[in-house]
Design an enzyme around this catalytic site. Structure first.
Site, short mmCIF file in Angstrom:
data_model
loop_
_atom_site.label_atom_id
_atom_site.label_comp_id
_atom_site.label_asym_id
_atom_site.label_seq_id
_atom_site.Cartn_x
_atom_site.Cartn_y
_atom_site.Cartn_z
N ASP A 64 -78.44 -73.34 46.79
CA ASP A 64 -78.70 -74.26 45.69
C ASP A 64 -79.87 -75.17 46.06
OD1 ASP A 64 -77.38 -75.75 47.65
OD2 ASP A 64 -75.62 -76.16 46.44
N ASN A 130 -65.02 -82.29 44.24
CA ASN A 130 -64.51 -81.91 42.91
C ASN A 130 -64.29 -80.39 42.82
OD1 ASN A 130 -67.07 -80.89 42.73
ND2 ASN A 130 -67.69 -82.06 40.93
N HIS A 132 -66.56 -78.09 43.63
CA HIS A 132 -67.74 -77.27 43.37
C HIS A 132 -68.12 -76.42 44.59
CE1 HIS A 132 -70.78 -80.67 44.58
NE2 HIS A 132 -70.70 -79.81 45.57
N GLU A 137 -70.39 -76.46 39.25
CA GLU A 137 -69.51 -77.60 39.01
C GLU A 137 -68.26 -77.15 38.26
OE1 GLU A 137 -70.04 -80.29 40.42
OE2 GLU A 137 -72.10 -81.02 40.29
C1 GLP Z 1 -73.29 -80.41 48.07
C2 GLP Z 1 -73.94 -79.01 48.07
C3 GLP Z 1 -72.97 -77.96 48.47
C4 GLP Z 1 -72.10 -78.50 49.58
C5 GLP Z 1 -71.18 -79.53 48.98
C6 GLP Z 1 -70.34 -80.29 49.99
O1 GLP Z 1 -73.61 -81.13 46.94
N1 GLP Z 1 -74.52 -78.65 46.82
O2 GLP Z 1 -73.66 -76.79 48.84
O3 GLP Z 1 -71.34 -77.47 50.15
O4 GLP Z 1 -71.88 -80.40 48.12
O5 GLP Z 1 -71.11 -81.22 50.68
P1 GLP Z 1 -70.58 -82.00 51.95
O6 GLP Z 1 -70.43 -81.01 53.04
O7 GLP Z 1 -71.63 -83.04 52.26
O8 GLP Z 1 -69.27 -82.61 51.56
#
Ligand code: GLP
Length: 238
Positions: A64, A130, A132, A137
């Protein structure tokens, strides 16, 4: 549902166990297509890969990316991954989104490149609070491919926290691989760290399979390994 859970009691162990799961997944494959996540969760994993010093060969496929940032913007996920893991490991082939390109064209370009390079071999993923996955999302169809998405309010807030100096302007849209692309992965390694993810991990793995919890697609995924710390697994054991 069948999956393997690898539990780690601290961050160092988490990094080493994630590295071991990753090396096991790529073992014997010639230039596999590998998806890697950004976020706080994988930091110990990337540290372990850097410390290891070996240079596994793979094609990196970007999960992403924010939409509309300049090529030099340090917040680009492509730049983050380059700093943390791709440059240190000398990964040369990188299928990345161009954040500044015309968005619809960029979606087509990534879809075409995925079609040419073949499906994802190994998807290493995190999960948002959430539910995702990537930037898919809540509400995302399990059948969508690469596309442009509006970021959820809570995702923008969580992402702003990565960049405390970045002021008020923050991308509200992003490119993401779709859940259909990720479902096609031969192997999936889900990384989950911290008590804050315990409830969503439980819902994703033990709750209803629904687009409201994008990570629940994993319940039907073959070749799934979950590397999680004890805190993240706490709600699974109630
Ligand atoms: C982010 C990224 C994801 C990631 C997720 C969790 O926004 N788009 O690829 O896996 O959210 O992030 P974190 O590991 O900082 O909780």
């Amino acid at each position: 549902m069948k999956y393997t859970v690898v539990e780690a009691s601290n961050d160092t162990e988490f990094g080493l166990k994630a590295k071991a799961a990753f090396y096991a997944a790529i073992d014997g494959l010639s230039m596999p297509n590998v998806v890697l996540p950004t976020g706080e969760t994988p930091r110990p994993f990337y540290q372990a890969l850097r410390d290891d010093g070996s240079k596994p060969a793979f094609t990196y496929v970007q999960l992403d990316e924010y939409l509309g940032l300049a090529e030099s913007d340090p917040r680009l996920f492509a730049a983050w991954l380059a700093r943390d893991v791709l440059d240190p490991l000398d990964i040369k082939i990188r299928l990345t989104f161009n954040s500044a390109a015309e968005p619809e064209q960029e979606v087509r370009r990534m879809r075409d490149r995925l079609a040419v390079h073949g499906p994802i071999d190994i998807a290493v993923l995190g999960i948002g609070s959430n539910g995702h996955i990537g930037f898919n999302e809540p509400g995302s169809s399990f059948d969508h491919g690469v596309r442009i998405v509006d970021l959820a309010v809570e995702t923008i807030a969580a992402n702003k926290a990565y960049w405390p100096q970045s002021g008020t302007s923050f991308p509200a849209q992003a490119f993401t691989l779709g859940l259909a692309d990720l479902k096609a992965a031969r192997q999936t390694i889900l990384l989950v760290r911290g008590e804050g993810k315990a409830e969503i991990l439980r819902r994703a793995l033990l709750g209803e399979i629904t687009p409201d919890v994008p990570g629940s697609y994993l319940q039907r995924q073959k070749g799934l390994t979950i590397v999680a710390d004890t805190a993240a697994l706490s709600a699974m054991k109630l």
